[in-house]
Design an enzyme around this catalytic site. Structure first.
Site, PDB file in Angstrom:
ATOM      1  N   GLY A  26      -8.137  11.084 -13.317  1.00 46.77           N
ATOM      2  CA  GLY A  26      -8.982  10.259 -12.441  1.00 46.77           C
ATOM      3  C   GLY A  26      -8.718  10.562 -10.978  1.00 46.77           C
ATOM      4  O   GLY A  26      -8.356  11.686 -10.614  1.00 46.77           O
ATOM      5  N   SER A  27      -8.849   9.538 -10.141  1.00 41.51           N
ATOM      6  CA  SER A  27      -8.764   9.692  -8.690  1.00 41.51           C
ATOM      7  C   SER A  27      -7.492  10.417  -8.248  1.00 41.51           C
ATOM      8  O   SER A  27      -7.538  11.468  -7.625  1.00 41.51           O
ATOM      9  CB  SER A  27      -8.852   8.315  -8.026  1.00 41.51           C
ATOM     10  OG  SER A  27      -8.650   8.416  -6.644  1.00 41.51           O
ATOM     11  N   ASP A  83      -2.907   0.651 -14.231  1.00 40.82           N
ATOM     12  CA  ASP A  83      -1.729  -0.177 -14.536  1.00 40.82           C
ATOM     13  C   ASP A  83      -1.824  -0.839 -15.911  1.00 40.82           C
ATOM     14  O   ASP A  83      -0.862  -0.844 -16.678  1.00 40.82           O
ATOM     15  CB  ASP A  83      -1.559  -1.288 -13.477  1.00 40.82           C
ATOM     16  CG  ASP A  83      -1.213  -0.721 -12.102  1.00 40.82           C
ATOM     17  OD1 ASP A  83      -0.610   0.371 -12.049  1.00 40.82           O
ATOM     18  OD2 ASP A  83      -1.541  -1.367 -11.097  1.00 40.82           O
ATOM     19  N   HIS A 108       2.380   4.412  -8.600  1.00 35.61           N
ATOM     20  CA  HIS A 108       2.459   2.998  -8.231  1.00 35.61           C
ATOM     21  C   HIS A 108       3.528   2.388  -9.122  1.00 35.61           C
ATOM     22  O   HIS A 108       3.646   2.747 -10.295  1.00 35.61           O
ATOM     23  CB  HIS A 108       1.095   2.330  -8.450  1.00 35.61           C
ATOM     24  CG  HIS A 108       1.058   0.850  -8.144  1.00 35.61           C
ATOM     25  ND1 HIS A 108       1.724   0.295  -7.076  1.00 35.61           N
ATOM     26  CD2 HIS A 108       0.448  -0.178  -8.781  1.00 35.61           C
ATOM     27  CE1 HIS A 108       1.492  -1.024  -7.064  1.00 35.61           C
ATOM     28  NE2 HIS A 108       0.739  -1.325  -8.083  1.00 35.61           N
ATOM     29  N   GLU A 195      -3.249  -5.644  -0.717  1.00 34.48           N
ATOM     30  CA  GLU A 195      -4.548  -5.699  -1.402  1.00 34.48           C
ATOM     31  C   GLU A 195      -5.102  -7.122  -1.441  1.00 34.48           C
ATOM     32  O   GLU A 195      -6.275  -7.362  -1.170  1.00 34.48           O
ATOM     33  CB  GLU A 195      -4.400  -5.208  -2.851  1.00 34.48           C
ATOM     34  CG  GLU A 195      -4.194  -3.729  -3.000  1.00 34.48           C
ATOM     35  CD  GLU A 195      -3.787  -3.327  -4.412  1.00 34.48           C
ATOM     36  OE1 GLU A 195      -3.668  -2.117  -4.652  1.00 34.48           O
ATOM     37  OE2 GLU A 195      -3.583  -4.204  -5.273  1.00 34.48           O
ATOM     38  N   GLU A 227     -23.373  -8.670  12.133  1.00 35.55           N
ATOM     39  CA  GLU A 227     -22.241  -9.144  12.939  1.00 35.55           C
ATOM     40  C   GLU A 227     -20.959  -9.365  12.138  1.00 35.55           C
ATOM     41  O   GLU A 227     -19.869  -9.276  12.697  1.00 35.55           O
ATOM     42  CB  GLU A 227     -22.612 -10.432  13.696  1.00 35.55           C
ATOM     43  CG  GLU A 227     -23.772 -10.262  14.675  1.00 35.55           C
ATOM     44  CD  GLU A 227     -23.545  -9.141  15.690  1.00 35.55           C
ATOM     45  OE1 GLU A 227     -22.380  -8.867  16.045  1.00 35.55           O
ATOM     46  OE2 GLU A 227     -24.536  -8.516  16.120  1.00 35.55           O
ATOM     47  N   GLU A 231     -20.545  -4.234  11.448  1.00 37.18           N
ATOM     48  CA  GLU A 231     -19.763  -3.794  12.611  1.00 37.18           C
ATOM     49  C   GLU A 231     -18.261  -3.797  12.356  1.00 37.18           C
ATOM     50  O   GLU A 231     -17.480  -3.324  13.187  1.00 37.18           O
ATOM     51  CB  GLU A 231     -20.125  -4.655  13.825  1.00 37.18           C
ATOM     52  CG  GLU A 231     -21.546  -4.369  14.293  1.00 37.18           C
ATOM     53  CD  GLU A 231     -21.907  -5.055  15.613  1.00 37.18           C
ATOM     54  OE1 GLU A 231     -20.985  -5.386  16.376  1.00 37.18           O
ATOM     55  OE2 GLU A 231     -23.102  -5.246  15.844  1.00 37.18           O
ATOM     56  N   SER A 252     -15.329  -4.836  24.622  1.00 37.95           N
ATOM     57  CA  SER A 252     -15.641  -5.518  25.887  1.00 37.95           C
ATOM     58  C   SER A 252     -14.608  -6.604  26.203  1.00 37.95           C
ATOM     59  O   SER A 252     -13.897  -7.090  25.317  1.00 37.95           O
ATOM     60  CB  SER A 252     -17.031  -6.157  25.805  1.00 37.95           C
ATOM     61  OG  SER A 252     -16.983  -7.282  24.931  1.00 37.95           O
TER      62      SER A 252
END
Length: 340
Positions: A26-27, A83, A108, A195, A227, A231, A252
């Site tokens: 997998g990943s 897991d 992990h 997490e 918003e 962002e 800002s």
């Protein structure tokens, strides 16, 4: 400050002539396997019969074996499975084929730390955990770079566990960026805490609460989405690149004033108190027990909560707005799971 290990501290000769098995493709599994192979090491893939990954791994040039056979054949075995699936695989295929002198490797620490897997005393048990998803681990390696990684040693009967962990980390490109030593306990507990309270749970709940507050006050869902969710990436990217102070440098004065005066009123002492309670549940094993029970009873509550999340109004609004953004990578979220 923790010592940072780099290429000069690791010797891949420790793994030369050894067989490395990656269980799962997998990943993380595919990235570790490909990087190690391209680092000149002998890698085999262990998969269960009928796995869809068999063809994918073979296509990448790997010898694919049944899990039990891969464990028998290998000197170092990476358990690259979710897991919740590790314990059953360990009982059925790994434990009966482990012998003295082998090394078990995890990315992990959950199964070892919470003892859903209890390895025999005569095998090394180590952790190598890149701090990035598999596709980044792979891409950075192919570009001649690497992803910072963690290593840990849980058992060291062979007196070579740390050398093996560093060699593996070098083989996947980790020492190019830097490797830090931790413990299974620290890696597992901090990973779960992050997490739950910040990265996934805290962030999702904060975004949804902000969206709901604006919509309930009569503002349009589109404005609330922009918003409170859209962002967020800009701010997180700035924090990622330059820290919180660096992010504040780029926004800002009005945003900065709102940040330092209103932020602590929202995420206040009561939130930290609940974070401490969540940490305690992680430390005393309550979270792990609840999660294992959830898996064993068929993921009922887990699936119900995910389904409810998919029905939240922010999802419908988001889908509509993202369709107006041609630069946005469209993701198929059809139930595929990956460790981030």
């Amino acid at each position: 400050m923790a010592k940072v290990y780099t290429d000069k501290d690791a010797d891949m000769a420790v793994l030369k002539g050894k067989t490395l098995a990656v269980l799962g493709f997998g990943s993380q599994g595919h990235a570790h396997a490909l990087n190690l192979k391209e680092s000149g090491l002998n890698v085999v893939i262990g998969l269960y019969e009928g796995s869809k990954s068999i063809a994918v791994a073979q296509e990448k040039g790997f010898e694919v074996l049944a899990t039990a056979e891969a464990v028998r054949k290998a000197d170092v075995i990476m358990v690259a499975l979710p897991d919740t699936k590790q314990a059953a695989c360990y009982e059925k295929d790994i434990a009966p084929n482990l012998s003295k002198g082998k090394t078990l490797l995890f990315s992990h620490g959950f199964s070892i730390h919470y003892k859903t897997i209890v390895p025999p005393k005569d095998v090394n048990v180590i952790l190598v955990a890149p701090k990035g998803p598999g596709h980044i681990v792979r891409r950075q390696y192919t570009e001649g770079k690497g992803v910072p990684s963690l290593i840990a040693v849980y058992q060291n009967p062979g007196k070579d566990a740390k050398k093996i962990a560093l060699a593996w980390a070098k083989g996947i490109g980790g020492t190019r960026a830097g490797v830090i030593e931790t413990t299974f306990k620290e890696e597992t507990e901090t990973d779960l805490f992050g997490e739950q309270t910040v990265l996934c749970g805290g962030c999702s709940a904060l975004v949804q609460a902000g969206f709901e507050t604006l919509v309930e006050a009569g503002y349009s869902p589109e404005m609330a989405y922009f918003e409170c969710l859209h962002e967020l990436k800009l701010i997180v990217d700035l924090m990622n690149e330059a820290g919180i102070s660096g992010m504040r440098f780029s926004i800002s004065e009005t945003a900065k004033w709102g940040d330092v005066t209103v932020g602590p009123k929202i995420i206040d002492a009561s939130v930290k108190k609940r974070m401490k309670a969540a940490l305690k549940d992680i430390q005393n094993g309550k979270f792990a027990k609840d999660w294992v029970r959830e898996y064993q009873t068929g993921y009922k509550r887990y699936n119900a909560l995910l389904k409810a999340g998919e029905k939240h109004p922010i999802e419908k609004t988001g889908a509509k707005l993202r369709s107006m953004m041609p630069w946005m990578q469209k993701r198929n979220t059809g139930g595929a799971q990956a460790a981030y």
